[in-house]
Enzyme design. Structure first.
Site, PDB file in Angstrom:
ATOM      1  N   GLU A 109     -13.293  21.032  33.673  1.00 26.66           N
ATOM      2  CA  GLU A 109     -13.011  22.431  34.004  1.00 26.66           C
ATOM      3  C   GLU A 109     -11.885  22.980  33.137  1.00 26.66           C
ATOM      4  O   GLU A 109     -11.933  24.112  32.680  1.00 26.66           O
ATOM      5  CB  GLU A 109     -12.612  22.573  35.484  1.00 26.66           C
TER       6      GLU A 109
ATOM      7  N   CYS B  39      -9.528  17.354  32.348  1.00 22.86           N
ATOM      8  CA  CYS B  39     -10.763  17.478  33.119  1.00 22.86           C
ATOM      9  C   CYS B  39     -11.719  18.449  32.436  1.00 22.86           C
ATOM     10  O   CYS B  39     -11.310  19.288  31.629  1.00 22.86           O
ATOM     11  CB  CYS B  39     -10.442  17.979  34.524  1.00 22.86           C
TER      12      CYS B  39
END
Length: 135
Positions: A57, A55
């Site tokens: 993040e 992801c």
């Protein structure tokens, strides 16, 4: 540094183009704005086997640590998803955000059209697993 929501949004929209999403076509971008004016960027990167996908993040946060920064150096985290409504961090990202950022760290969330809201890290994972749970 005084960040403006529309300028952050424009940066996220440009960054999202770097996402590698041949399977879902769902782009996610993350920018960590540091107090010293630097920025650390991440996008989601998919894999046909899915499990090795990462992801946005979790692309940005390890870079922050690798570059010698920590949670006290972060001014703002901005997150964009290709959603029509609220695009929330996944469970693994929520735990990673909680581990590597202050619990009251602001996260600005954007979707395809606009700024959604500002949240604190603790809002995403109110019952986070912490070092207090290891004993």
């Amino acid at each position: 540094m005084k960040l403006k929501k529309d300028e952050v949004y424009n940066e996220l929209k440009i960054l999202r183009e770097n996402a590698y999403v041949p399977y879902s076509n769902f782009r996610v971008a993350c920018i960590i704005y540091l107090k010293d004016g630097n920025k650390i960027k991440g996008v989601n990167v998919e894999n046909a086997a899915y499990n090795p996908s990462i992801c946005a993040e979790r692309t940005a946060l390890p870079q922050m640590i690798t570059q010698g920064y920590n949670k006290n150096d972060v001014e703002l985290v901005a997150l964009y998803t290709d959603s029509e409504g609220f695009g929330s961090p996944c469970g693994t990202c929520r735990q990673t955000l909680f581990e590597l950022l202050l619990e009251n760290q602001p996260i600005w969330v954007y979707n395809k059209k606009e700024f959604i809201n500002s949240y604190d890290v603790k809002d995403f994972l109110p019952y986070a697993f912490t070092s207090k749970n290891i004993g």
